[in-house]
Design a protein around this motif. Structure first.
Motif, PDB file in Angstrom:
ATOM      1  N   ILE A 138       0.838  -1.200   0.000  1.00 31.41           N
ATOM      2  CA  ILE A 138       0.000   0.000   0.000  1.00 31.41           C
ATOM      3  C   ILE A 138       0.873   1.250   0.000  1.00 31.41           C
ATOM      4  CG2 ILE A 138      -1.649   1.365   1.332  1.00 31.41           C
ATOM      5  CD1 ILE A 138      -2.888  -1.158   2.352  1.00 31.41           C
ATOM      6  N   VAL A 139       0.514   2.202  -0.841  1.00 31.69           N
ATOM      7  CA  VAL A 139       1.138   3.525  -0.833  1.00 31.69           C
ATOM      8  C   VAL A 139       0.135   4.567  -0.352  1.00 31.69           C
ATOM      9  CG1 VAL A 139       2.247   5.313  -2.226  1.00 31.69           C
ATOM     10  CG2 VAL A 139       2.720   2.892  -2.694  1.00 31.69           C
ATOM     11  N   ASP A 140      -1.072   4.513  -0.901  1.00 28.84           N
ATOM     12  CA  ASP A 140      -2.151   5.419  -0.502  1.00 28.84           C
ATOM     13  C   ASP A 140      -3.288   4.577   0.077  1.00 28.84           C
ATOM     14  OD1 ASP A 140      -4.153   7.254  -0.177  1.00 28.84           O
ATOM     15  OD2 ASP A 140      -4.158   7.981  -2.239  1.00 28.84           O
ATOM     16  N   PRO A 141      -3.596   4.715   1.382  1.00 28.59           N
ATOM     17  CA  PRO A 141      -4.584   3.834   2.020  1.00 28.59           C
ATOM     18  C   PRO A 141      -6.030   4.269   1.819  1.00 28.59           C
ATOM     19  CG  PRO A 141      -3.645   5.298   3.649  1.00 28.59           C
ATOM     20  CD  PRO A 141      -2.955   5.626   2.352  1.00 28.59           C
ATOM     21  N   ILE A 142      -6.292   5.195   0.914  1.00 24.68           N
ATOM     22  CA  ILE A 142      -7.648   5.695   0.715  1.00 24.68           C
ATOM     23  C   ILE A 142      -8.185   5.169  -0.616  1.00 24.68           C
ATOM     24  CG2 ILE A 142      -9.091   7.746   0.454  1.00 24.68           C
ATOM     25  CD1 ILE A 142      -7.093   9.284   2.125  1.00 24.68           C
ATOM     26  N   GLY A 143      -9.278   4.410  -0.548  1.00 26.46           N
ATOM     27  CA  GLY A 143      -9.903   3.887  -1.748  1.00 26.46           C
ATOM     28  C   GLY A 143     -10.884   4.877  -2.339  1.00 26.46           C
ATOM     29  N   ARG A 144     -10.902   4.981  -3.656  1.00 28.70           N
ATOM     30  CA  ARG A 144     -11.743   5.963  -4.323  1.00 28.70           C
ATOM     31  C   ARG A 144     -13.065   5.381  -4.827  1.00 28.70           C
ATOM     32  NH1 ARG A 144      -7.127   9.166  -7.915  1.00 28.70           N
ATOM     33  NH2 ARG A 144      -5.768   9.705  -6.140  1.00 28.70           N
ATOM     34  N   ASP A 145     -13.205   4.073  -4.769  1.00 29.65           N
ATOM     35  CA  ASP A 145     -14.465   3.437  -5.161  1.00 29.65           C
ATOM     36  C   ASP A 145     -14.559   2.102  -4.428  1.00 29.65           C
ATOM     37  OD1 ASP A 145     -13.169   1.306  -6.768  1.00 29.65           O
ATOM     38  OD2 ASP A 145     -12.718   2.928  -8.165  1.00 29.65           O
TER      39      ASP A 145
END
Length: 261
Positions: free
Chosen positions: A83-90
């Protein structure tokens, strides 16, 4: 003429199995209730195109590659993801992130199967089915069962031919016996060839209306290695051998060990 009984058994198996496959194919070709005719290919999202072209696993591959290209996920050729960015966009991305352990790493095969079995993919399949673009599970199973039946009938023809040759024919040469068995064999192999040809050019997940949208989308698609190409054609459209290797672990059923990282 005892071999004629074997020939009749071979013909019966081939005709029944081919009729079964034809019935399943006819059912798949029937227009599904929905509004497929009003669903223009420009409205297809990448996730929709991926599902219609390759099913749940194609959606998983597309999700992972999309996150990797945006540098929010790292896919290593060893078969591990970080993981690099732990925020899911969908919802699909959130299902990917939810599959990681506390250390932020996970084998790629585990991520692919998690995404493929997530509720987001099932909801996607339901929407496409209601729109008349995706085949139902029952139709897909019918086609698969029909193909297996024809394959079994092909083996039956070969077995009956061998049994006929084992019984000394009366007033009939072995060549004539083989020629008679060649006819049902050609029919069964032709059915399998047509089924394989259609399955190669078109998706077994998309209805005829969905297949037409995929063909149009593929013809108007972007560059060879674009996400659109990946959605329609699969991982083979990925030019980076490292990414293909990462996703290939799941295709080969391999789960990399921690020391591979």
């Amino acid at each position: 003429m005892f071999w004629v009984l074997f020939l009749l058994a071979a013909w019966a198996g081939v005709l029944v199995s081919c009729a079964r496959l034809l019935r399943a194919a006819t059912r798949a070709a029937e227009p599904a209730p929905g509004s497929a005719s009003s669903h223009h290919h420009a409205e297809l999202s990448l996730y929709e195109a991926a599902y219609l072209a390759g099913g749940p696993m194609r959606v998983a591959d597309l999700t992972l590659l999309s996150m990797q290209r945006e540098r929010r996920l790292l896919l290593a050729h060893t078969g591990w993801a970080t993981i690099v960015d732990p925020i899911g966009r969908d919802p699909h991305e959130r299902s990917v992130l939810g599959a990681f352990g506390p250390d932020g790493q996970s084998p790629v095969p585990a991520l692919r199967y998690t995404v493929a079995e997530d509720d987001a993919v099932r909801d996607l399949a339901d929407r496409l089915g209601e729109a008349g673009l995706a085949l139902s599970e029952g139709v897909r199973d019918g086609i698969d069962e029909g193909i297996r039946a024809v394959q079994g009938a092909t083996l039956l023809v070969l077995a009956m031919a061998a049994a006929s040759l084992a019984v000394p024919p009366e007033e009939t040469s072995a060549t004539i016996v083989l020629v008679w068995f060649l006819l049902p064999l050609i029919l069964s192999l032709s059915c399998l060839g047509i089924a394989r040809f259609d399955g190669h050019l078109h998706s077994s997940w998309a209805s005829p209306a969905g297949q037409r949208l995929l063909i149009a989308l593929d013809e108007e698609g972007g560059e060879e290695e674009s996400l659109t190409a990946v959605a329609v054609r699969g991982v083979r459209a990925v030019g980076d051998p490292g990414l293909r290797a990462a996703l290939g672990y799941g295709n080969r059923g391999r789960i990399p060990g921690q020391r591979d990282q």
